[in-house]
Design a protein around this motif. Structure first.
Motif, mmCIF file in Angstrom:
data_model
loop_
_atom_site.group_PDB
_atom_site.id
_atom_site.type_symbol
_atom_site.label_atom_id
_atom_site.label_comp_id
_atom_site.label_asym_id
_atom_site.label_seq_id
_atom_site.Cartn_x
_atom_site.Cartn_y
_atom_site.Cartn_z
ATOM 1 N N GLU A 234 -22.884 57.509 22.902
ATOM 2 C CA GLU A 234 -22.020 56.807 22.168
ATOM 3 C C GLU A 234 -20.717 56.313 23.123
ATOM 4 O O GLU A 234 -19.989 55.415 22.937
ATOM 5 C CB GLU A 234 -21.656 57.031 20.755
ATOM 6 N N HIS A 235 -20.454 57.504 23.761
ATOM 7 C CA HIS A 235 -19.143 57.295 24.527
ATOM 8 C C HIS A 235 -19.311 56.401 25.931
ATOM 9 O O HIS A 235 -20.580 56.438 26.090
ATOM 10 C CB HIS A 235 -18.531 58.733 24.923
ATOM 11 N N ASP A 236 -18.302 56.184 26.713
ATOM 12 C CA ASP A 236 -18.493 55.949 28.072
ATOM 13 C C ASP A 236 -19.529 56.885 28.628
ATOM 14 O O ASP A 236 -18.916 58.063 28.558
ATOM 15 C CB ASP A 236 -17.248 55.443 28.579
ATOM 16 N N GLN A 237 -20.242 56.564 29.523
ATOM 17 C CA GLN A 237 -21.116 57.598 30.011
ATOM 18 C C GLN A 237 -20.275 57.957 31.332
ATOM 19 O O GLN A 237 -20.153 57.088 32.004
ATOM 20 C CB GLN A 237 -22.365 57.142 30.266
ATOM 21 N N ALA A 238 -20.052 59.122 31.477
ATOM 22 C CA ALA A 238 -18.942 59.731 32.504
ATOM 23 C C ALA A 238 -19.957 59.932 33.622
ATOM 24 O O ALA A 238 -19.477 60.000 34.593
ATOM 25 C CB ALA A 238 -18.144 60.865 32.004
ATOM 26 N N CYS A 239 -21.105 60.539 33.323
ATOM 27 C CA CYS A 239 -21.935 61.209 34.236
ATOM 28 C C CYS A 239 -21.314 62.222 35.136
ATOM 29 O O CYS A 239 -21.150 62.192 36.223
ATOM 30 C CB CYS A 239 -22.194 59.922 35.271
ATOM 31 N N GLN A 240 -20.825 63.169 34.512
ATOM 32 C CA GLN A 240 -20.374 64.300 34.952
ATOM 33 C C GLN A 240 -21.224 65.583 34.795
ATOM 34 O O GLN A 240 -21.342 65.802 33.119
ATOM 35 C CB GLN A 240 -19.077 64.743 34.494
ATOM 36 N N PHE A 241 -21.748 66.239 35.517
ATOM 37 C CA PHE A 241 -22.775 67.603 35.391
ATOM 38 C C PHE A 241 -22.341 68.674 35.966
ATOM 39 O O PHE A 241 -22.049 68.564 37.194
ATOM 40 C CB PHE A 241 -24.232 66.759 35.374
ATOM 41 N N LEU A 242 -22.733 69.842 35.205
ATOM 42 C CA LEU A 242 -22.488 71.254 35.949
ATOM 43 C C LEU A 242 -23.903 71.619 35.990
ATOM 44 O O LEU A 242 -24.777 71.625 34.936
ATOM 45 C CB LEU A 242 -21.467 72.157 35.145
ATOM 46 N N ILE A 243 -24.457 71.573 37.252
ATOM 47 C CA ILE A 243 -25.893 72.171 37.470
ATOM 48 C C ILE A 243 -25.864 73.630 37.912
ATOM 49 O O ILE A 243 -25.510 73.984 38.870
ATOM 50 C CB ILE A 243 -26.443 71.179 38.434
ATOM 51 N N CYS A 244 -26.612 74.262 36.812
ATOM 52 C CA CYS A 244 -26.858 75.895 37.544
ATOM 53 C C CYS A 244 -27.802 75.893 38.481
ATOM 54 O O CYS A 244 -29.002 75.326 38.113
ATOM 55 C CB CYS A 244 -27.102 76.849 36.160
ATOM 56 N N ARG A 245 -27.421 76.630 39.666
ATOM 57 C CA ARG A 245 -28.796 76.473 40.637
ATOM 58 C C ARG A 245 -29.755 77.627 40.324
ATOM 59 O O ARG A 245 -30.704 77.580 41.013
ATOM 60 C CB ARG A 245 -27.911 76.882 42.044
#
Lengths: 166, 166
Positions: B109-120
DNA sequence: GCGGAAGTTGTAATAGAATAACATCCCTTT
DNA sequence: AAAGGGATGTTATTCTATTACAACTTCCGC
């Protein structure tokens, strides 16, 4: 109308004597490798030069082709990827995940921030070093206990020159 | 030692009833498609469900395989990619360029920010919505006349749970 | 110089991710 | 029922990247 560029704007944003970019990058790379006690072989230097040929990221297979055409060699993919891996390891190039392409690192001496503005039209990629961005990332990560190791920012959009042309 | 997680930490960071994540995502997707006048077909819904199966991003070929094994179908890559394209277009999933993988969008619903924290380590990806990050990006871009269209932030590191385990 | 060890490059085959082009099917509308 | 558009199926192909192994170079101690 796009704002006038300040003289502090990165070189890649403006017309400039690009041969100096390249030679500067190569010189710096030489030194960096000496300092680190590793070898900037002919192949690696050549690949670095090709990557620096422009401010547009270059695919591994583009590099491969240019090596074939311009030089006599005809190496296989692994050869090119190994050279790129070396250059990546020593912060001499970056990989742009969104493009599967490589670009010369503009400031290997600093912590590589891996922040890029990528023009979707002319494909020019400009490297940023905004500690404010990293800081905002770090703070958000800290809030949920996430330990940041490799932040990566790739922003697609339109560069100032392409906005003017539009 | 990693800090204690606040109750506001994203669900993906903590143990939770994941079936509710999935059903909520599916419900929301249905509604979103109705609103937009597009069709959330069985295939698309199924792909969305598979992508939501966990908080770990899933490769297109993983989806393909699960469709083959769990359902009767045996579609080709284009079928899966088309479904994913549809879901991407309507902000129901995101693509993580650094992993060549897809993950359900946590707040379409929000502006998709496309920010991700990815656990290696555990491969869990947590979506952020930090306007501070976007703002820092916008400011830097504005400084050199770059018009931001799709900012993308992918941060590799260690999530809090994996830090504890270490 | 010689020989070995480490590092570098060459080569062939293959894996993995994504798309092009075309055929078929299905749903809607009339 | 027919027509049109959207969705899916199918085959082949392109692009990106890696594995495994062979050959060669460089460096270092002897």
């Amino acid at each position: 109308m796009p704002p006038r560029l300040s003289p502090q704007a990165p070189l890649a944003c403006r017309p400039h004597d690009h041969t100096r970019c390249v030679s500067h990058a190569l010189d710096e790379a030489e030194q960096r490798c000496v300092t680190r006690g590793v070898r900037l072989t002919e192949l690696r230097k050549r690949v670095l030069e090709l990557v620096w040929q422009s401010h547009q990221p270059l695919g591994a297979y583009d590099i491969l082709e240019q090596l074939s055409q311009q030089d006599g060699r005809r190496p296989g993919p692994p050869t090119v990827y190994r050279a790129l891996d070396f250059l990546l390891e020593h912060d001499l190039v970056h990989r742009l995940a969104s493009l599967n392409a490589f670009i010369g690192c503009s400031h290997p001496e600093h912590d590589q921030a891996c922040q890029f503005l990528i023009c979707r039209q002319c494909r020019t990629a400009v490297e940023l070093e905004q500690s404010a961005i990293n800081q905002a990332i770090s703070e958000a990560a800290q809030g949920i206990g996430f330990a940041v190791e490799q932040p990566m920012v790739e922003v697609v959009g339109l560069c100032s020159r392409c906005r003017e042309d539009a």
